[in-house]
Motif scaffolding. Sequence first.
Motif, PDB file in Angstrom:
ATOM      1  N   LYS A   5       0.880  -1.137  -0.071  1.00  0.00           N
ATOM      2  CA  LYS A   5       0.194   0.056  -0.020  1.00  0.00           C
ATOM      3  C   LYS A   5       0.811   1.275  -0.014  1.00  0.00           C
ATOM      4  CE  LYS A   5      -2.317   0.642   3.698  1.00  0.00           C
ATOM      5  NZ  LYS A   5      -3.453   0.661   4.833  1.00  0.00           N
ATOM      6  N   LEU A   6       0.717   2.210  -0.818  1.00  0.00           N
ATOM      7  CA  LEU A   6       1.306   3.408  -0.822  1.00  0.00           C
ATOM      8  C   LEU A   6       0.617   4.339  -0.283  1.00  0.00           C
ATOM      9  CD1 LEU A   6       2.142   3.278  -4.758  1.00  0.00           C
ATOM     10  CD2 LEU A   6       3.613   2.807  -3.013  1.00  0.00           C
ATOM     11  N   GLU A   7       1.120   5.447   0.476  1.00  0.00           N
ATOM     12  CA  GLU A   7       0.388   6.189   1.396  1.00  0.00           C
ATOM     13  C   GLU A   7       1.039   7.691   1.225  1.00  0.00           C
ATOM     14  OE1 GLU A   7      -1.269   4.878   5.241  1.00  0.00           O
ATOM     15  OE2 GLU A   7       0.713   3.528   4.984  1.00  0.00           O
ATOM     16  N   THR A   8       0.272   8.734   1.174  1.00  0.00           N
ATOM     17  CA  THR A   8       1.010  10.074   1.251  1.00  0.00           C
ATOM     18  C   THR A   8      -0.095  11.018   2.206  1.00  0.00           C
ATOM     19  OG1 THR A   8       2.044  11.806  -0.067  1.00  0.00           O
ATOM     20  CG2 THR A   8       0.103  10.769  -0.940  1.00  0.00           C
ATOM     21  N   SER A   9       0.560  12.111   2.609  1.00  0.00           N
ATOM     22  CA  SER A   9      -0.601  13.123   3.288  1.00  0.00           C
ATOM     23  C   SER A   9      -0.072  14.416   2.871  1.00  0.00           C
ATOM     24  CB  SER A   9      -0.287  12.769   4.828  1.00  0.00           C
ATOM     25  OG  SER A   9      -1.010  11.281   4.980  1.00  0.00           O
ATOM     26  N   ILE A  10      -0.835  15.403   3.149  1.00  0.00           N
ATOM     27  CA  ILE A  10      -0.678  16.973   3.057  1.00  0.00           C
ATOM     28  C   ILE A  10      -1.356  17.547   3.854  1.00  0.00           C
ATOM     29  CG2 ILE A  10      -1.956  17.512   1.089  1.00  0.00           C
ATOM     30  CD1 ILE A  10       0.695  18.693  -0.082  1.00  0.00           C
ATOM     31  N   GLU A  11      -0.823  18.782   4.337  1.00  0.00           N
ATOM     32  CA  GLU A  11      -1.851  19.946   5.033  1.00  0.00           C
ATOM     33  C   GLU A  11      -2.107  20.819   4.018  1.00  0.00           C
ATOM     34  OE1 GLU A  11      -2.447  22.251   9.078  1.00  0.00           O
ATOM     35  OE2 GLU A  11      -0.626  21.118   8.673  1.00  0.00           O
ATOM     36  N   ILE A  12      -3.347  21.108   3.841  1.00  0.00           N
ATOM     37  CA  ILE A  12      -4.043  21.998   3.002  1.00  0.00           C
ATOM     38  C   ILE A  12      -4.656  23.334   3.855  1.00  0.00           C
ATOM     39  CG2 ILE A  12      -5.467  22.600   0.916  1.00  0.00           C
ATOM     40  CD1 ILE A  12      -5.213  19.804   0.022  1.00  0.00           C
ATOM     41  N   ASN A  13      -4.166  24.591   3.688  1.00  0.00           N
ATOM     42  CA  ASN A  13      -4.727  25.570   4.253  1.00  0.00           C
ATOM     43  C   ASN A  13      -6.010  26.193   3.711  1.00  0.00           C
ATOM     44  OD1 ASN A  13      -2.422  25.740   6.143  1.00  0.00           O
ATOM     45  ND2 ASN A  13      -1.134  26.698   4.613  1.00  0.00           N
ATOM     46  N   THR A 109      -4.240   6.633   0.198  1.00  0.00           N
ATOM     47  CA  THR A 109      -3.536   5.548   0.032  1.00  0.00           C
ATOM     48  C   THR A 109      -4.073   4.851  -1.081  1.00  0.00           C
ATOM     49  OG1 THR A 109      -5.494   3.922   0.953  1.00  0.00           O
ATOM     50  CG2 THR A 109      -3.795   4.800   2.579  1.00  0.00           C
ATOM     51  N   LEU A 110      -3.158   4.209  -1.720  1.00  0.00           N
ATOM     52  CA  LEU A 110      -3.267   3.320  -2.958  1.00  0.00           C
ATOM     53  C   LEU A 110      -2.629   1.958  -3.070  1.00  0.00           C
ATOM     54  CD1 LEU A 110      -4.177   3.749  -6.147  1.00  0.00           C
ATOM     55  CD2 LEU A 110      -2.021   4.462  -6.596  1.00  0.00           C
ATOM     56  N   SER A 111      -3.651   0.994  -3.320  1.00  0.00           N
ATOM     57  CA  SER A 111      -2.896  -0.373  -3.556  1.00  0.00           C
ATOM     58  C   SER A 111      -3.089  -0.769  -4.976  1.00  0.00           C
ATOM     59  CB  SER A 111      -3.707  -1.253  -2.605  1.00  0.00           C
ATOM     60  OG  SER A 111      -3.598  -0.841  -1.290  1.00  0.00           O
ATOM     61  N   ILE A 112      -2.159  -1.261  -5.687  1.00  0.00           N
ATOM     62  CA  ILE A 112      -2.104  -1.619  -7.043  1.00  0.00           C
ATOM     63  C   ILE A 112      -1.265  -2.909  -7.061  1.00  0.00           C
ATOM     64  CG2 ILE A 112      -0.212  -0.166  -7.233  1.00  0.00           C
ATOM     65  CD1 ILE A 112      -1.167   0.514 -10.175  1.00  0.00           C
ATOM     66  N   VAL A 120       8.042  -6.879 -15.803  1.00  0.00           N
ATOM     67  CA  VAL A 120       9.415  -6.811 -15.348  1.00  0.00           C
ATOM     68  C   VAL A 120       9.591  -5.336 -14.349  1.00  0.00           C
ATOM     69  CG1 VAL A 120      11.652  -6.137 -16.384  1.00  0.00           C
ATOM     70  CG2 VAL A 120      10.342  -7.822 -17.464  1.00  0.00           C
ATOM     71  N   ALA A 121       8.762  -4.374 -14.731  1.00  0.00           N
ATOM     72  CA  ALA A 121       8.862  -3.116 -13.915  1.00  0.00           C
ATOM     73  C   ALA A 121       8.329  -2.707 -12.659  1.00  0.00           C
ATOM     74  CB  ALA A 121       8.425  -2.192 -14.890  1.00  0.00           C
ATOM     75  N   SER A 122       7.765  -3.954 -11.926  1.00  0.00           N
ATOM     76  CA  SER A 122       7.182  -3.730 -10.614  1.00  0.00           C
ATOM     77  C   SER A 122       7.565  -2.724  -9.803  1.00  0.00           C
ATOM     78  CB  SER A 122       6.621  -5.302 -10.242  1.00  0.00           C
ATOM     79  OG  SER A 122       5.872  -5.801 -11.023  1.00  0.00           O
ATOM     80  N   PRO A 123       8.911  -3.282  -9.585  1.00  0.00           N
ATOM     81  CA  PRO A 123       9.569  -2.237  -8.352  1.00  0.00           C
ATOM     82  C   PRO A 123       9.553  -0.738  -9.031  1.00  0.00           C
ATOM     83  CG  PRO A 123      11.082  -4.026  -8.912  1.00  0.00           C
ATOM     84  CD  PRO A 123       9.915  -4.233  -9.853  1.00  0.00           C
ATOM     85  N   VAL A 124       9.775  -0.467  -9.997  1.00  0.00           N
ATOM     86  CA  VAL A 124       9.914   0.728 -10.650  1.00  0.00           C
ATOM     87  C   VAL A 124       8.577   1.388 -10.761  1.00  0.00           C
ATOM     88  CG1 VAL A 124      10.266   2.335 -12.770  1.00  0.00           C
ATOM     89  CG2 VAL A 124      11.636   0.257 -12.107  1.00  0.00           C
ATOM     90  N   ALA A 129       4.834   5.441  -9.044  1.00  0.00           N
ATOM     91  CA  ALA A 129       3.038   5.774  -8.522  1.00  0.00           C
ATOM     92  C   ALA A 129       3.339   6.612  -7.075  1.00  0.00           C
ATOM     93  CB  ALA A 129       2.402   4.405  -8.030  1.00  0.00           C
ATOM     94  N   LYS A 130       4.169   6.425  -6.303  1.00  0.00           N
ATOM     95  CA  LYS A 130       4.363   7.132  -5.119  1.00  0.00           C
ATOM     96  C   LYS A 130       4.763   8.498  -5.544  1.00  0.00           C
ATOM     97  CE  LYS A 130       5.352   7.832  -0.453  1.00  0.00           C
ATOM     98  NZ  LYS A 130       4.461   8.041   0.395  1.00  0.00           N
ATOM     99  N   ARG A 131       5.607   8.715  -6.459  1.00  0.00           N
ATOM    100  CA  ARG A 131       6.076  10.100  -6.837  1.00  0.00           C
ATOM    101  C   ARG A 131       4.943  10.925  -7.463  1.00  0.00           C
ATOM    102  NH1 ARG A 131      10.451   9.695 -10.710  1.00  0.00           N
ATOM    103  NH2 ARG A 131       8.841   9.652 -12.327  1.00  0.00           N
TER     104      ARG A 131
END
Length: 148
Positions: A5-13, A109-112, A120-124, A129-131
């Motif tokens: 699972k990929l995760e990211t967060s941000i604070e928006i004013n 969150t994103l699960s793929i 072949v490119a799974s790790p990449v 996707a995270k970026r």
Amino acid sequence: MPLKKLETSIEINRPITDVIAFVDDCNNDPMWQTSILDSRKMSEGEPSVGSVYHVKEKFLGRVIEQDWTVTERNADGSYWAAKSLTGPFPMEASMKFEENGDSTLVHRTLSIDVGRFFKVASPVVGHIAKRELEMDFANLKEILESSA
């Protein structure tokens, strides 16, 4: 090969209601999500469990079309989860919005499972996707804070 699972967060004013309203409108998706070419709500009414969306996006040079359904959603929209119904690989996503004074914390969150699509490119793919998730949130923050 399923990705973790990929995760990211941000604070928006901006107030939570403004952030939820902007994200709820799928017509805004191409403005803040870098890979989205088109996003359409296929079902009637307000976003709710069972709502279906059709998304056309570009990822690693390929155009992918997927239908998504909302699987969970709070009445106020402060949390929702969805999963892909069609497309080249299974995906699940969720977003959570939390009030933090006059600003809003947004968690995604994103699960793929790219499995056979990008063998072949799974790790990449996980790294890219995270970026993209992080760039999407930077775009969302910039759009919402500049329109305040």
